[in-house]
Design an enzyme around this catalytic site. Structure first.
Site, mmCIF file in Angstrom:
data_model
loop_
_atom_site.group_PDB
_atom_site.id
_atom_site.type_symbol
_atom_site.label_atom_id
_atom_site.label_comp_id
_atom_site.label_asym_id
_atom_site.label_seq_id
_atom_site.Cartn_x
_atom_site.Cartn_y
_atom_site.Cartn_z
ATOM 1 N N LYS A 1 0.829 -1.213 0.000
ATOM 2 C CA LYS A 1 0.000 0.000 0.000
ATOM 3 C C LYS A 1 0.865 1.266 0.000
ATOM 4 O O LYS A 1 0.624 2.190 -0.764
ATOM 5 C CB LYS A 1 -0.916 0.034 1.241
ATOM 6 C CG LYS A 1 -1.795 -1.186 1.412
ATOM 7 C CD LYS A 1 -2.699 -1.063 2.637
ATOM 8 C CE LYS A 1 -1.978 -0.938 3.964
ATOM 9 N NZ LYS A 1 -1.271 -2.166 4.395
ATOM 10 N N ARG B 1 -8.595 0.535 10.204
ATOM 11 C CA ARG B 1 -8.092 -0.826 10.421
ATOM 12 C C ARG B 1 -9.029 -1.618 11.307
ATOM 13 O O ARG B 1 -8.776 -2.800 11.547
ATOM 14 C CB ARG B 1 -6.745 -0.739 11.116
ATOM 15 C CG ARG B 1 -5.525 -0.953 10.221
ATOM 16 C CD ARG B 1 -4.321 -0.755 11.107
ATOM 17 N NE ARG B 1 -3.098 -1.342 10.709
ATOM 18 C CZ ARG B 1 -2.126 -0.689 10.081
ATOM 19 N NH1 ARG B 1 -2.308 0.535 9.655
ATOM 20 N NH2 ARG B 1 -0.978 -1.281 9.870
ATOM 21 N N ARG C 1 11.882 -6.017 4.072
ATOM 22 C CA ARG C 1 11.664 -4.588 3.825
ATOM 23 C C ARG C 1 12.715 -3.705 4.499
ATOM 24 O O ARG C 1 13.053 -3.894 5.659
ATOM 25 C CB ARG C 1 10.271 -4.196 4.325
ATOM 26 C CG ARG C 1 9.961 -2.724 4.148
ATOM 27 C CD ARG C 1 8.504 -2.461 4.131
ATOM 28 N NE ARG C 1 7.866 -2.679 5.422
ATOM 29 C CZ ARG C 1 6.560 -2.501 5.620
ATOM 30 N NH1 ARG C 1 5.778 -2.146 4.623
ATOM 31 N NH2 ARG C 1 6.036 -2.717 6.799
ATOM 32 N N ARG D 1 12.331 -1.557 10.043
ATOM 33 C CA ARG D 1 11.377 -1.098 11.055
ATOM 34 C C ARG D 1 11.359 -2.081 12.216
ATOM 35 O O ARG D 1 11.411 -3.286 12.015
ATOM 36 C CB ARG D 1 9.977 -0.996 10.431
ATOM 37 C CG ARG D 1 9.762 0.300 9.688
ATOM 38 C CD ARG D 1 8.495 0.292 8.889
ATOM 39 N NE ARG D 1 7.319 -0.197 9.599
ATOM 40 C CZ ARG D 1 6.080 -0.140 9.112
ATOM 41 N NH1 ARG D 1 5.868 0.388 7.920
ATOM 42 N NH2 ARG D 1 5.060 -0.619 9.783
ATOM 43 N N ARG E 1 1.276 -8.807 13.869
ATOM 44 C CA ARG E 1 0.586 -7.868 12.967
ATOM 45 C C ARG E 1 -0.319 -8.607 11.987
ATOM 46 O O ARG E 1 -1.405 -8.144 11.663
ATOM 47 C CB ARG E 1 1.602 -7.019 12.197
ATOM 48 C CG ARG E 1 2.236 -5.954 13.068
ATOM 49 C CD ARG E 1 3.498 -5.428 12.449
ATOM 50 N NE ARG E 1 3.250 -4.575 11.311
ATOM 51 C CZ ARG E 1 4.121 -4.368 10.335
ATOM 52 N NH1 ARG E 1 5.289 -4.974 10.341
ATOM 53 N NH2 ARG E 1 3.821 -3.576 9.351
HETATM 54 P P1 AMP Z 1 1.760 0.700 9.282
HETATM 55 O O1 AMP Z 1 2.937 1.530 8.911
HETATM 56 O O2 AMP Z 1 0.509 1.133 8.584
HETATM 57 O O3 AMP Z 1 2.004 -0.778 9.150
HETATM 58 O O4 AMP Z 1 1.486 0.980 10.843
HETATM 59 C C1 AMP Z 1 2.464 0.700 11.822
HETATM 60 C C2 AMP Z 1 1.808 0.548 13.177
HETATM 61 O O5 AMP Z 1 1.144 1.772 13.547
HETATM 62 C C3 AMP Z 1 0.709 -0.515 13.267
HETATM 63 O O6 AMP Z 1 1.218 -1.822 13.475
HETATM 64 C C4 AMP Z 1 -0.084 -0.009 14.468
HETATM 65 O O7 AMP Z 1 0.581 -0.254 15.690
HETATM 66 C C5 AMP Z 1 -0.062 1.502 14.247
HETATM 67 N N1 AMP Z 1 -1.211 1.931 13.398
HETATM 68 C C6 AMP Z 1 -1.154 2.480 12.155
HETATM 69 N N2 AMP Z 1 -2.391 2.747 11.694
HETATM 70 C C7 AMP Z 1 -3.244 2.347 12.659
HETATM 71 C C8 AMP Z 1 -4.659 2.330 12.774
HETATM 72 N N3 AMP Z 1 -5.459 2.769 11.786
HETATM 73 N N4 AMP Z 1 -5.201 1.848 13.924
HETATM 74 C C9 AMP Z 1 -4.427 1.410 14.926
HETATM 75 N N5 AMP Z 1 -3.089 1.372 14.891
HETATM 76 C C10 AMP Z 1 -2.490 1.836 13.764
#
Ligand code: AMP
Length: 223
Positions: free
Chosen positions: A21, A96, A134, A167, A178
């Site tokens: 994404k 989410r 990644r 990360r 996750r």
């Molecule tokens: P991402 O970069 O989108 O994979 O997000 C990294 C982390 O940020 C996730 O594993 C969550 O801990 C937190 N996070 C990001 N977006 C959300 C969301 N919409 N709701 C809850 N936690 C989020």
């Protein structure tokens, strides 16, 4: 299909962690004026700046869990209330959970509702490899992959020479968590948006160029 030919859109990018994404969103944003609203990037910025929200969010993020809905919803509402949100935007990584999707529906209302929800579909066995490989450039944010999109020199960004980092939540324990959280809490959103008639599925288990072409096609069609 050229990116500049696209009309105004308000799109959600859905898909498991590692589905691509962020990569697709960055490519789209690089070619026209579209806001990329990535809740993960926003939270990482808060953590980096050690804000109150960043301190609250960090332990959830590092262990691969979701940050509580109320914190995320307030952060996104605040972003969408800013004047520049009247242009095209992509929400990447939000919503989410079903409560987040419902909060978004009511925040947008009828007349500025979502135009597209793009679901980037990748078989689950591929996701682990994508996440484990990644690497993100700490200077320009470009995303690489040790297996599928390596840089010429190990650990160094081809675009800007910056240092690549992994990360914290792409390490094995957090990745498993996750993916579990995604299946339990985010997958139900597919039905939510299918019912609203705005869901478009994209086969994302292909080269990023082919996925991008299909994305442009999808965005050029009215939902
Ligand atoms: P991402 O970069 O989108 O994979 O997000 C990294 C982390 O940020 C996730 O594993 C969550 O801990 C937190 N996070 C990001 N977006 C959300 C969301 N919409 N709701 C809850 N936690 C989020």
């Amino acid at each position: 299909m050229s990116v500049t030919a696209l009309g105004r859109f308000r799109a959600v990018f859905l898909g498991a962690p590692g589905a691509g994404k962020g990569t697709q969103a960055k490519q789209l944003v690089g070619s026209q004026s579209v806001l990329h609203i990535s809740t993960g990037d926003m939270l990482r910025e808060h953590v980096g700046q050690d804000t109150e929200l960043g301190r609250k969010a960090k332990s959830y993020m590092d262990s691969g869990q979701l940050v509580p809905d109320d914190l995320i919803i307030a952060m996104v509402q605040d972003r969408l209330d800013r004047p520049d949100a009247d242009q095209s935007w992509i929400l990447d990584g939000f919503p989410r959970t079903v409560p987040q999707a419902m909060a978004l529906d009511s925040c947008l209302g009828e007349e500025r509702g979502l135009s597209h929800v793009l679901y980037f579909r990748v078989p689950s066995e591929k996701l682990v490899e994508r996440l484990a490989g990644r690497q993100t450039c700490s200077s320009c944010g470009a995303i690489w992959n040790r297996f599928s999109k390596p840089t010429q020199q190990e650990g160094v960004c081809d675009l800007c020479g910056g240092t690549l980092t992994q990360r914290e939540d792409d390490k094995p324990e957090a990745v498993t968590k996750r993916l579990e959280v995604y299946t339990a809490q985010t997958e139900p959103l597919l039905a939510h948006y299918r019912d609203q008639g705005v869901l478009v599925e994209i086969d994302a288990d292909r080269s990023s160029e082919l996925v991008f072409e299909e994305l442009l096609n999808a965005l050029s069609q009215d939902a």
